[in-house]
Design an enzyme around this catalytic site. Structure first.
Site, PDB file in Angstrom:
ATOM      1  N   HIS A 190       0.835  -1.202   0.000  1.00  0.00           N
ATOM      2  CA  HIS A 190       0.000   0.000   0.000  1.00  0.00           C
ATOM      3  C   HIS A 190       0.870   1.252   0.000  1.00  0.00           C
ATOM      4  CE1 HIS A 190       0.825  -0.518   4.381  1.00  0.00           C
ATOM      5  NE2 HIS A 190       0.896   0.807   4.358  1.00  0.00           N
ATOM      6  N   HIS A 236      -5.977  -1.596   4.002  1.00  0.00           N
ATOM      7  CA  HIS A 236      -5.809  -0.416   3.142  1.00  0.00           C
ATOM      8  C   HIS A 236      -4.901  -0.731   1.962  1.00  0.00           C
ATOM      9  CE1 HIS A 236      -2.266  -0.438   5.551  1.00  0.00           C
ATOM     10  NE2 HIS A 236      -1.930   0.823   5.454  1.00  0.00           N
ATOM     11  N   HIS A 250       4.776   7.435   2.677  1.00  0.00           N
ATOM     12  CA  HIS A 250       5.547   6.200   2.554  1.00  0.00           C
ATOM     13  C   HIS A 250       4.839   5.239   1.611  1.00  0.00           C
ATOM     14  CE1 HIS A 250       2.613   4.912   5.721  1.00  0.00           C
ATOM     15  NE2 HIS A 250       2.693   3.748   5.105  1.00  0.00           N
ATOM     16  N   HIS A 282       0.254  -0.945  14.755  1.00  0.00           N
ATOM     17  CA  HIS A 282      -0.748   0.095  14.548  1.00  0.00           C
ATOM     18  C   HIS A 282      -2.046  -0.260  15.270  1.00  0.00           C
ATOM     19  CE1 HIS A 282       1.552   2.046  11.412  1.00  0.00           C
ATOM     20  NE2 HIS A 282       1.523   1.007  10.624  1.00  0.00           N
ATOM     21  N   TYR A 291       8.950   1.495  10.111  1.00  0.00           N
ATOM     22  CA  TYR A 291       9.165   2.570   9.148  1.00  0.00           C
ATOM     23  C   TYR A 291      10.647   2.885   9.092  1.00  0.00           C
ATOM     24  CZ  TYR A 291       4.151   3.541   9.155  1.00  0.00           C
ATOM     25  OH  TYR A 291       2.800   3.443   9.027  1.00  0.00           O
ATOM     26  N   GLU A 301       8.069   1.212   4.426  1.00  0.00           N
ATOM     27  CA  GLU A 301       7.488   0.484   5.551  1.00  0.00           C
ATOM     28  C   GLU A 301       7.465  -1.001   5.210  1.00  0.00           C
ATOM     29  OE1 GLU A 301       3.286   1.080   6.124  1.00  0.00           O
ATOM     30  OE2 GLU A 301       3.284   0.222   8.134  1.00  0.00           O
TER      31      GLU A 301
HETATM   32 FE   LIG Z   1       1.572   2.113   5.800  1.00  0.00          FE
END
Ligand SMILES: [Fe+2]
Length: 343
Positions: A190, A236, A250, A282, A291, A301
């Site tokens: 993503h 996502h 990112h 997260h 990251y 990431e």
């Molecule tokens: Fe991300």
């Protein structure tokens, strides 16, 4: 006392934009499959290629005078990352793949109805892929949609494959699969972009292009300052956070599990890579993450975990006073570099 107000830059919070798209065609059925490739500019192409092949462990599939094309080992398409030399590090475009060739004209018409011009890119004008459409989004990004991308195949056969690669020096093999060195993620996952008006951008991506919002982060006035959108039944494929229009925060690689995230941290540390945050987890997306920055300054990431949202997934909302836990659940707070550095 730390300022926990949520913003990804100094431009302040976003607010839902005057999209005016109510009554426009809604794109719930349109055929965006997933991220196709990310296009970034680099100030040293040789250094970038060395990093993305030897530390990340992507496969270099083609190189021209000014660009390099790379894919991950379990990706079949010609490239998921294009690096192009330029005087400054930057973000070229984000390309998403559609399921059917007709989707290109359907989405071209939808974007045109929204009021944004669309450019057709002919077959042969982009290395490794066929005809595509390109347009500017309300968040100031160049977006490309493509159907036909040259198939090179992944590292494993399609007939009776093993579920893993032999890693050099690892159990079960001698590197005969040609596993790339480094982290060797199986695929790209993503990207996260910045927008002055997160609400307006989100409305465009969802109403016009058919993305589904899985999670949102709202400020005290109820305005969206971050949204997470999917097409591939992952938490996502694209996320938008408050920041300058046109920015790239990112792009992320998929890893199979937490053990692979730990291995990635070992490899990053061994290679002296600048780690931004993590390994951590997260709240939003529930993914495990690290990251870090490539040598030219673009944030990367590695990501694993999360949930599988179906199209009827009820959107999750986070409030700004929980932004720390939303982004970094263990730390519970955000650092300035993570909030302000983007390309
Ligand atoms: Fe991300």
């Amino acid at each position: 006392m730390r300022d926990t107000r949520f913003t990804f830059c100094d431009t302040g919070h976003s607010a839902p934009g005057p999209c005016g798209s109510a009554g426009l065609w809604r794109g719930g059925w349109v055929g965006i499959l997933r991220l196709s490739h990310v296009d970034v500019t680099v100030t040293d192409l040789d250094l970038a290629v060395a990093y993305y092949t030897e530390v990340i462990g992507m496969v270099l599939t083609e190189r021209t005078a000014g660009s390099a094309y790379l894919k991950c080992w379990d990706e079949a398409d010609h490239h998921s990352l294009r690096l192009t030399y330029a005087p400054r590090t930057g973000f070229g475009l984000m390309s998403f793949k559609v399921e059917h060739s007709d989707d290109l004209s359907d989405l071209e018409n939808a974007v045109a109805r929204y009021g944004f011009p669309v450019q057709r890119v002919s077959q042969g004008d982009s290395v490794g892929q066929g005809e595509s459409v390109r347009f500017e989004t309300p968040s100031g990004h160049t977006m490309e949609l493509v159907h036909d991308v040259r198939k090179l195949g992944s590292a494993l056969p399609r007939l009776n494959p093993r579920p893993y690669l032999f890693r050099p020096g690892g159990a079960g093999g001698d590197g005969a699969d040609g596993v790339p060195p480094g982290i060797a993620p199986p695929r790209m996952d993503h990207l996260l972009v910045t927008a002055e008006e997160v609400g307006e951008a989100t409305q465009f991506y969802s109403d016009v292009l058919g993305f589904r919002v899985t999670e949102q982060l709202i400020d005290g006035q109820g305005h969206q300052v971050g949204t997470w959108l999917e097409r591939s039944h992952s938490p996502h494929d694209l996320a938008v956070v408050a920041g300058p229009n046109g920015g790239l925060h990112h792009f992320a690689y998929w890893l199979d599990d937490w053990d692979h995230v730990r291995d990635a941290a070992d490899i990053l540390a061994y290679n002296g890579i600048s780690v931004d945050v993590g390994p951590t987890r997260h709240g939003i997306t529930r993914g495990s993450t690290i990251y870090f920055f490539d040598p030219l300054g673009t944030r990367n990431e590695v990501f694993t975990g999360g949930y599988r949202p179906d199209p009827d997934f009820p959107m999750i909302t986070w409030t700004e006073d929980n932004a720390g836990r939303a982004i970094f659940y263990y730390e519970g707070e955000l650092n300035d570099r993570f909030m302000k550095v983007h390309t």
